[in-house]
Design a protein around this motif. Structure first.
Motif, PDB file in Angstrom:
ATOM      1  N   GLY A  11      44.932  44.474  29.154  1.00  0.00           N
ATOM      2  CA  GLY A  11      44.526  45.481  30.129  1.00  0.00           C
ATOM      3  C   GLY A  11      44.048  44.886  31.438  1.00  0.00           C
ATOM      4  N   ILE A  12      44.426  43.626  31.696  1.00  0.00           N
ATOM      5  CA  ILE A  12      44.023  42.946  32.932  1.00  0.00           C
ATOM      6  C   ILE A  12      45.140  43.119  33.950  1.00  0.00           C
ATOM      7  CG2 ILE A  12      43.428  40.725  33.967  1.00  0.00           C
ATOM      8  CD1 ILE A  12      42.361  39.931  31.141  1.00  0.00           C
ATOM      9  N   LYS A  13      44.819  43.781  35.081  1.00  0.00           N
ATOM     10  CA  LYS A  13      45.840  44.096  36.074  1.00  0.00           C
ATOM     11  C   LYS A  13      46.077  42.964  37.068  1.00  0.00           C
ATOM     12  CE  LYS A  13      44.881  49.029  36.138  1.00  0.00           C
ATOM     13  NZ  LYS A  13      44.449  50.152  36.960  1.00  0.00           N
ATOM     14  N   TYR A  14      45.048  42.184  37.329  1.00  0.00           N
ATOM     15  CA  TYR A  14      45.147  41.205  38.405  1.00  0.00           C
ATOM     16  C   TYR A  14      44.886  39.796  37.887  1.00  0.00           C
ATOM     17  CZ  TYR A  14      44.410  45.645  40.677  1.00  0.00           C
ATOM     18  OH  TYR A  14      44.506  46.949  41.035  1.00  0.00           O
TER      19      TYR A  14
ATOM     20  N   LYS B 119      39.066  29.662  56.605  1.00  0.00           N
ATOM     21  CA  LYS B 119      40.194  28.951  57.222  1.00  0.00           C
ATOM     22  C   LYS B 119      40.498  29.483  58.617  1.00  0.00           C
ATOM     23  CE  LYS B 119      40.905  26.482  53.598  1.00  0.00           C
ATOM     24  NZ  LYS B 119      40.388  25.132  53.601  1.00  0.00           N
ATOM     25  N   ARG B 120      40.403  30.837  58.754  1.00  0.00           N
ATOM     26  CA  ARG B 120      40.656  31.456  60.061  1.00  0.00           C
ATOM     27  C   ARG B 120      40.271  32.930  59.999  1.00  0.00           C
ATOM     28  NH1 ARG B 120      45.810  34.306  59.994  1.00  0.00           N
ATOM     29  NH2 ARG B 120      46.914  33.811  58.076  1.00  0.00           N
ATOM     30  N   PRO B 121      39.888  33.524  61.132  1.00  0.00           N
ATOM     31  CA  PRO B 121      39.622  34.966  61.164  1.00  0.00           C
ATOM     32  C   PRO B 121      40.910  35.734  60.836  1.00  0.00           C
ATOM     33  CG  PRO B 121      38.738  33.906  63.118  1.00  0.00           C
ATOM     34  CD  PRO B 121      39.592  32.886  62.411  1.00  0.00           C
ATOM     35  N   MET B 122      40.769  36.861  60.152  1.00  0.00           N
ATOM     36  CA  MET B 122      41.940  37.631  59.752  1.00  0.00           C
ATOM     37  C   MET B 122      41.642  39.131  59.766  1.00  0.00           C
ATOM     38  SD  MET B 122      42.894  35.448  56.346  1.00  0.00           S
ATOM     39  CE  MET B 122      44.662  35.431  56.258  1.00  0.00           C
ATOM     40  N   HIS B 123      42.715  39.915  59.867  1.00  0.00           N
ATOM     41  CA  HIS B 123      42.640  41.357  59.672  1.00  0.00           C
ATOM     42  C   HIS B 123      42.629  41.619  58.169  1.00  0.00           C
ATOM     43  CE1 HIS B 123      43.675  41.728  63.869  1.00  0.00           C
ATOM     44  NE2 HIS B 123      44.803  41.098  63.682  1.00  0.00           N
ATOM     45  N   GLY B 124      42.126  42.776  57.763  1.00  0.00           N
ATOM     46  CA  GLY B 124      42.115  43.132  56.350  1.00  0.00           C
ATOM     47  C   GLY B 124      43.507  43.093  55.730  1.00  0.00           C
ATOM     48  N   TYR B 125      44.495  43.566  56.490  1.00  0.00           N
ATOM     49  CA  TYR B 125      45.874  43.556  55.990  1.00  0.00           C
ATOM     50  C   TYR B 125      46.348  42.121  55.751  1.00  0.00           C
ATOM     51  CZ  TYR B 125      50.900  44.268  55.733  1.00  0.00           C
ATOM     52  OH  TYR B 125      52.204  44.260  55.329  1.00  0.00           O
ATOM     53  N   GLN B 126      46.020  41.218  56.667  1.00  0.00           N
ATOM     54  CA  GLN B 126      46.404  39.805  56.507  1.00  0.00           C
ATOM     55  C   GLN B 126      45.768  39.210  55.259  1.00  0.00           C
ATOM     56  OE1 GLN B 126      44.923  38.725  60.450  1.00  0.00           O
ATOM     57  NE2 GLN B 126      46.952  37.898  60.942  1.00  0.00           N
ATOM     58  N   ILE B 127      44.518  39.543  55.020  1.00  0.00           N
ATOM     59  CA  ILE B 127      43.824  39.050  53.830  1.00  0.00           C
ATOM     60  C   ILE B 127      44.536  39.543  52.577  1.00  0.00           C
ATOM     61  CG2 ILE B 127      41.677  39.178  52.491  1.00  0.00           C
ATOM     62  CD1 ILE B 127      40.222  39.423  55.244  1.00  0.00           C
ATOM     63  N   THR B 128      44.881  40.826  52.567  1.00  0.00           N
ATOM     64  CA  THR B 128      45.589  41.403  51.420  1.00  0.00           C
ATOM     65  C   THR B 128      46.908  40.687  51.171  1.00  0.00           C
ATOM     66  OG1 THR B 128      44.580  43.542  51.911  1.00  0.00           O
ATOM     67  CG2 THR B 128      46.484  43.562  50.463  1.00  0.00           C
ATOM     68  N   GLU B 129      47.641  40.418  52.224  1.00  0.00           N
ATOM     69  CA  GLU B 129      48.932  39.735  52.100  1.00  0.00           C
ATOM     70  C   GLU B 129      48.757  38.297  51.587  1.00  0.00           C
ATOM     71  OE1 GLU B 129      52.150  41.099  52.635  1.00  0.00           O
ATOM     72  OE2 GLU B 129      50.856  42.854  52.443  1.00  0.00           O
TER      73      GLU B 129
ATOM     74  N   LEU C 132      46.278  37.143  49.762  1.00  0.00           N
ATOM     75  CA  LEU C 132      45.877  37.232  48.356  1.00  0.00           C
ATOM     76  C   LEU C 132      47.085  37.510  47.463  1.00  0.00           C
ATOM     77  CD1 LEU C 132      42.571  39.268  48.673  1.00  0.00           C
ATOM     78  CD2 LEU C 132      42.782  36.894  47.918  1.00  0.00           C
ATOM     79  N   ALA C 133      47.971  38.375  47.936  1.00  0.00           N
ATOM     80  CA  ALA C 133      49.168  38.707  47.161  1.00  0.00           C
ATOM     81  C   ALA C 133      50.032  37.465  46.948  1.00  0.00           C
ATOM     82  CB  ALA C 133      49.972  39.799  47.863  1.00  0.00           C
TER      83      ALA C 133
END
Length: 120
Positions: free
Chosen positions: A19-22, A39-49, A51-52
């Motif tokens: 049952g572990i999704k991630y 490492k560098r400033p990022m937008h939330g979307y960049q962080i999500t990408e 991490l993916a």
């Protein structure tokens, strides 16, 4: 994430059965976010990408923004609105000095936990 004892398909199958999704456990996800921001400033979307790519799985953006907001309230992350290439304003996040110290301590704590786990 790499499973040292099995191939990726077997690893993913076991995670699903449990049952572990991630592949990045939710309690550790905030540390990954801080490490990326170190490492560098990022937008939330960049962080999500990012991490993916790292986790080889999709991390819900809402979770990333929730963590960023908690970190911002705690003073370990700051944000600023920026306009790049005449696009609409986006919030860019960066780690504070307090955040760098916090990250260093959390990583050391994780290393101690892993060391303890290996001793068992």
């Amino acid at each position: 994430m790499i499973c040292l004892l099995c191939n990726k398909e077997t690893y993913v199958k076991i995670l699903r059965k449990l049952g572990i999704k991630y592949s990045i456990p939710p309690p550790i996800l905030p540390i990954f976010i801080l490490k990326l921001l170190s490492k560098r400033p990022m937008h939330g979307y960049q962080i999500t990408e990012e991490l993916a790519k790292l986790a080889d799985t999709k991390i819900p953006r809402q979770i990333v923004y929730f963590i960023l907001k908690k970190y911002e309230n705690a003073g370990v992350v700051k944000s600023t609105w920026v306009v790049e290439d005449e696009s609409k304003p986006k919030k860019k996040y960066f780690i504070t000095e307090e955040g760098k110290s916090f990250l260093k301590n959390r990583i050391e704590h994780l290393k101690r936990l892993i060391s303890l786990l290996e001793e068992i």
